[in-house]
Design a protein around this motif. Structure first.
Motif, short mmCIF file in Angstrom:
data_model
loop_
_atom_site.label_atom_id
_atom_site.label_comp_id
_atom_site.label_asym_id
_atom_site.label_seq_id
_atom_site.Cartn_x
_atom_site.Cartn_y
_atom_site.Cartn_z
N LYS A 33 -17.02 -14.71 -32.60
CA LYS A 33 -16.72 -14.08 -33.89
C LYS A 33 -16.28 -12.64 -33.68
N ALA A 34 -16.99 -11.91 -32.85
CA ALA A 34 -16.65 -10.50 -32.61
C ALA A 34 -15.25 -10.36 -32.01
N TYR A 35 -14.89 -11.31 -31.13
CA TYR A 35 -13.61 -11.24 -30.44
C TYR A 35 -12.56 -12.20 -31.00
N ASN A 36 -12.90 -12.87 -32.09
CA ASN A 36 -11.96 -13.82 -32.71
C ASN A 36 -11.34 -14.73 -31.64
N ILE A 37 -12.18 -15.38 -30.87
CA ILE A 37 -11.73 -16.18 -29.74
C ILE A 37 -11.12 -17.50 -30.21
N LYS A 38 -9.92 -17.77 -29.71
CA LYS A 38 -9.21 -19.00 -30.01
C LYS A 38 -8.73 -19.62 -28.70
N TRP A 39 -8.44 -20.91 -28.75
CA TRP A 39 -8.03 -21.59 -27.53
C TRP A 39 -7.02 -22.70 -27.81
N THR A 40 -6.33 -23.10 -26.74
CA THR A 40 -5.46 -24.26 -26.77
C THR A 40 -5.31 -24.77 -25.35
N VAL A 41 -4.85 -25.99 -25.21
CA VAL A 41 -4.57 -26.55 -23.89
C VAL A 41 -3.06 -26.74 -23.76
N GLU A 42 -2.51 -26.20 -22.67
CA GLU A 42 -1.10 -26.36 -22.34
C GLU A 42 -1.01 -27.05 -20.99
N GLY A 43 -0.66 -28.32 -21.00
CA GLY A 43 -0.59 -29.07 -19.74
C GLY A 43 -1.95 -29.13 -19.06
N LYS A 44 -2.03 -28.60 -17.85
CA LYS A 44 -3.27 -28.61 -17.08
C LYS A 44 -4.10 -27.35 -17.28
N PHE A 45 -3.74 -26.53 -18.28
CA PHE A 45 -4.36 -25.22 -18.41
C PHE A 45 -5.08 -25.03 -19.74
N LEU A 46 -6.24 -24.44 -19.68
CA LEU A 46 -6.96 -23.97 -20.86
C LEU A 46 -6.55 -22.53 -21.09
N CYS A 47 -6.01 -22.24 -22.26
CA CYS A 47 -5.54 -20.89 -22.59
C CYS A 47 -6.43 -20.31 -23.69
N VAL A 48 -6.88 -19.08 -23.49
CA VAL A 48 -7.79 -18.44 -24.43
C VAL A 48 -7.21 -17.11 -24.88
N LYS A 49 -7.23 -16.89 -26.19
CA LYS A 49 -6.73 -15.64 -26.79
C LYS A 49 -7.87 -14.98 -27.54
N ALA A 50 -7.90 -13.65 -27.51
CA ALA A 50 -8.98 -12.91 -28.18
C ALA A 50 -8.42 -11.63 -28.79
N CYS A 51 -9.23 -10.98 -29.61
CA CYS A 51 -8.83 -9.71 -30.23
C CYS A 51 -10.05 -8.83 -30.38
N TRP A 52 -9.95 -7.60 -29.90
CA TRP A 52 -11.05 -6.65 -29.99
C TRP A 52 -10.50 -5.31 -30.46
#
Length: 296
Positions: free
Chosen positions: A38-57
């Motif tokens: 919640k503090a970092y607004n963490i979001k994710w998705t999978v692209e092919g063989k990769f887990l991708c994570v985005k955040a905001c601080w």
């Protein structure tokens, strides 16, 4: 890229990615990401063989480095670069371990700048050092622990169970009051993250312990194995009135849970002078270096 909010149901997927290779960064486990989502607004998705994570601080959006194999990295990085352009935020990876810096340089030579984040380096110790406190270099630590045990000879160390979580939540409310937390500040965010973890103690599956003096919780801590030989301590909190309680909860928890671990990662010092001195005083055997990677 279609990012989604991090939820408890995502734990099996994240656990699978984190077990596919060795990560030393203390933040690269589901518990840490979930409690701070919640503090970092963490979001994710999978692209092919990769887990991708985005955040905001504090208004800054950034990526964690993609979790996956070296093969295919160039393609997923290009996708992430394009996403940052489309969403109009400056591209950056944060918390990048050294091996990933080398991989990025290999796929796009001279394209990225790399800056070490000393305030976010993780402190890693030999587990036996924290448990045994043997030798001259730990003489002062051992004296503090012995002094606590003499002063509070009736203290109890209790392994954490689900029925203790409300006590930990109440503890954090008092801890925040002692430090003058303001809604939305970093201390308040930390309190909320810990409360969130406690509310999901059973599902997250971490281990914890607490010290009680005359029936009152004086300290608590929790952590888990981060890779095959290293445990990470997520949280360690103590009451100021009980001098030496931090040293004792540290030793007790490691002795009860991580006798078989080779290393203990006690996370970063965040550039806080007192915390840096405290972490250095336990004589780390290595630091997990982390970098910020940006486009030149």
């Amino acid at each position: 890229m279609k990012f989604q909010q991090l939820t408890l149901e995502d734990k099996p997927l994240f656990d699978r990615f984190f077990k596919e290779r060795r990560y030393e960064n203390a933040h690269y486990n589901f518990t840490n990401l979930f409690m701070w989502r919640k503090a970092y607004n963490i979001k994710w998705t999978v692209e092919g063989k990769f887990l991708c994570v985005k955040a905001c601080w504090e208004g800054e959006t950034f990526f964690l480095p993609p979790f996956g194999p070296e093969e295919g990295l160039a393609d997923v990085v290009e996708i992430m670069l394009e996403h940052a352009k489309e969403e109009n935020f400056p591209f950056s990876f944060q918390g990048v371990e050294g091996y990933m810096v080398e991989w990025l340089e290999k796929i796009k030579p001279g394209y990225f700048s790399c800056k070490p984040e000393r305030d976010n380096y993780d402190y890693v110790y030999l587990a036996k050092d924290l448990i045994e406190l043997k030798g001259r270099k730990f003489h002062t630590k051992k004296n503090h622990v012995n002094s606590f045990r003499k002063t509070y000879s009736n203290y109890q160390y209790v392994p954490m169970t689900a029925d203790m979580t409300q006590q930990c939540i109440d503890f954090m409310a008092a801890w925040c009051d002692e430090r003058g937390c303001v809604k939305g500040d970093s201390l308040d965010c930390e309190r909320n993250a810990i409360v969130d973890a406690m509310n999901h103690f059973t599902v997250l599956g971490f281990q914890g312990g607490a010290i009680f003096i005359d029936g009152k919780m004086a300290a608590f801590t929790y952590g888990e194995m981060n890779n095959n030989d290293t445990a990470v301590i997520h949280v360690e909190k103590g009451r100021k009135e009980f001098k030496g309680v931090y040293g004792v909860i540290n030793q007790e928890f490691c002795a009860h849970n991580y006798q078989e671990a080779l290393y203990i990662n006690r996370e970063e010092d965040m550039g806080i002078e007192g915390l840096r001195k405290a972490k250095e005083s336990y004589h780390p055997v290595k630091m997990v270096e982390k970098y910020i990677v940006k486009v030149k």
